[in-house]
Design an enzyme around this catalytic site. Structure first.
Site, PDB file in Angstrom:
ATOM      1  N   ASP A  79      11.409 112.751  98.361  1.00  0.00           N
ATOM      2  CA  ASP A  79      11.321 111.924  99.565  1.00  0.00           C
ATOM      3  C   ASP A  79      11.447 110.448  99.239  1.00  0.00           C
ATOM      4  OD1 ASP A  79       8.720 112.067  98.319  1.00  0.00           O
ATOM      5  OD2 ASP A  79       7.889 111.092 100.100  1.00  0.00           O
ATOM      6  N   GLU A 146       5.911 112.651  98.247  1.00  0.00           N
ATOM      7  CA  GLU A 146       5.077 111.850  97.346  1.00  0.00           C
ATOM      8  C   GLU A 146       4.625 110.567  98.019  1.00  0.00           C
ATOM      9  OE1 GLU A 146       4.547 108.582  94.297  1.00  0.00           O
ATOM     10  OE2 GLU A 146       5.996 108.772  95.934  1.00  0.00           O
TER      11      GLU A 146
END
Length: 473
Positions: A79, A146
């Site tokens: 991400d 994350e």
């Protein structure tokens, strides 16, 4: 295709970086890139594992002659912080990025670049497809979400991993190896509000021009937080009723812009000017382009009543945003910090804060203080995404190899540091007994902002470094 013919040895790294840039992969929207990764594994005949959190693990056997070496985990997150310029017509949930070359840098038009952590994904894919790079058995681990609390790493069943050596590629300075980090958590405060009619002049107050940045990496630079500054100005305007307020999109990004709408019966121009000029002077060195704009407007939502407005401003005014304490053990290291990340007002007032500390007790103390602020103002608070600190390991074979290889390649010593930002290494060190871990990466600048830019030459050099480490580990 981006033309990077001057770094042909890293050609496939840049190819994959551009490929994943075409896939929307902001936090909370990682299913598309997980699909891409599993399709990649299938097309290359590699075994893989995917869980419900969109974590993906791809395995590649060792090359001939290195079968007896220990398995190495190459790890990064899929991400990115999906920020864009306010006037950019792009849906980052469904559209990819437009990346381009600017001299030695890769940039994205009007958006974050996603070098954090797309470069790790690109390195791993180039390694997994390679036919001529010597390496031990590889477990390429791609974790999700994350940026919003290390969610993927926390959810992963670590028993699927065989490796006990991990190279995390989520650092942003070439030649600086991270060997420890702070722990942290996200807190969400929610305040029930009431709205009622209130006659007066309606104004919009905007705060912006701030540099922002990563709340773990740049927090020590004392940059202004737009939401905090907005609340400071609002609190000095006398008897007002807030109708709308918003700031920030990520809890771990220092807010660059914030806006509020309010109604008042009194005069506010002089108080606004004094507050704006004072703040501008205070930020002269850290945020020279700071601005605050007050304009009269029409229409809009019914405002909050006096009590709700007072509680909202009390909460925002009471929460510290910035450095809380410096480390007494490591010179120049931030020990504890808080960052006001997301502020919204709809049927409730909501504020999300990122808390970080190298010490568990300090983290608990900050969370307790936030609970007290919420309690004193009749609000509710919840804690999520809590993760442990990654403690420095005095003895590390992996770190020794990395430092040796770096010195041989570049004729100078690498720097080994402990950082204030959170890394997934802390999660995995907590889950995997005896894990030997280090975090590396190429030079990447202004991460989590629309000014993010990744050094092409540094990316190529770190690729060569990574290949040599894998051969010698």
């Amino acid at each position: 295709m981006i033309c990077i013919n001057d770094f042909k040895d890293a050609k496939r790294v840049f190819y994959y970086f551009e490929e994943i840039s075409k896939i929307p992969h902001g936090s909370g929207n990682t299913s598309f890139i997980a699909d891409y990764l599993t399709a990649f594994a299938k097309s290359h005949g590699l075994s893989f594992y995917r869980d419900e959190s969109n974590n993906v693990l791809i395995r590649k056997p060792a090359t001939k002659g290195l079968e007896a070496r220990p398995t190495v985990i190459i790890q990064g997150h899929t991400d990115m912080v999906a920020e864009k310029l306010p006037n950019l017509d792009k849906d980052m949930q469904t559209e990819g990025l437009e990346i381009y070359r600017d001299g030695d840098f890769l940039r994205a038009r009007g958006t974050t670049l996603g070098g954090d952590d797309g470069v790790a994904v690109a390195y791993a894919l180039a390694l997994l497809e390679s036919k001529d790079i010597p390496h031990p058995a590889i477990e390429a681990l791609f974790t999700s979400d994350e940026e919003v609390g290390l969610i993927g790493a926390t959810a992963l069943d670590a028993s699927v991993l065989e490796g006990r050596i991990m190279i995390n590629i989520d650092s942003d300075d070439e030649g600086i190896f991270t060997a420890g980090c702070a722990g942290g958590a996200r807190t969400d405060i929610s305040l029930a509000v009431k709205r009622e009619s209130f006659e007066g002049k309606r104004y919009t107050l905007k705060v912006g021009g701030l540099l922002g940045g990563h709340s773990g990496v740049e927090i020590h630079k004392m940059r202004g937080n737009a939401s905090k500054l907005l609340s400071t100005i609002l609190s000095e305007l006398g008897d007002i009723r807030i109708a709308a307020i918003s700031g920030g999109n990520m809890d771990n990004a220092i807010t660059r812009e914030a806006e509020a709408e309010f109604i008042t019966k009194g005069a506010v121009t002089d108080a606004f000017t004094r507050a704006a000029e004072r703040i501008s002077a205070e930020l002269e060195k850290t945020d020279p382009d700071f601005y605050a704009e007050l304009t009269e407007c029409e229409g809009g939502l019914m405002p909050l009543d006096a009590e709700s407005t007072a509680r909202l401003l009390s909460i925002m005014g009471s929460i510290h945003s910035g450095v809380v304490a410096m480390s007494g053990d490591i010179a120049g290291l931030v020990e504890s910090s808080q960052n006001i990340g997301i502020v919204r007002l709809d049927e409730k007032f909501r504020i999300t804060t990122s808390v970080r500390s190298a010490k568990g007790e300090s983290k608990r103390t900050m969370i307790a203080a936030l609970r007290k602020i919420a309690e004193d103002n009749g609000a509710e608070v919840s804690v999520r995404g809590e993760y442990p600190a990654w403690e420095y390991r005095p003895e590390s074979h992996l770190r020794d190899v990395c430092c040796k290889v770096y010195s041989e390649m570049y004729g100078k010593a690498a720097e080994v540091i402990v950082i204030h930002a959170g890394l997934e290494c802390g999660i995995f060190s907590d889950k995997i007994e005896g894990l030997d871990c280090i975090s590396i990466g190429p030079d990447n600048f202004d991460i989590h902002t629309t000014e993010e830019h990744l050094s092409i030459s540094s990316t190529a050099r770190v690729w060569e470094f990574l290949k040599k480490v894998l051969k010698e580990i």
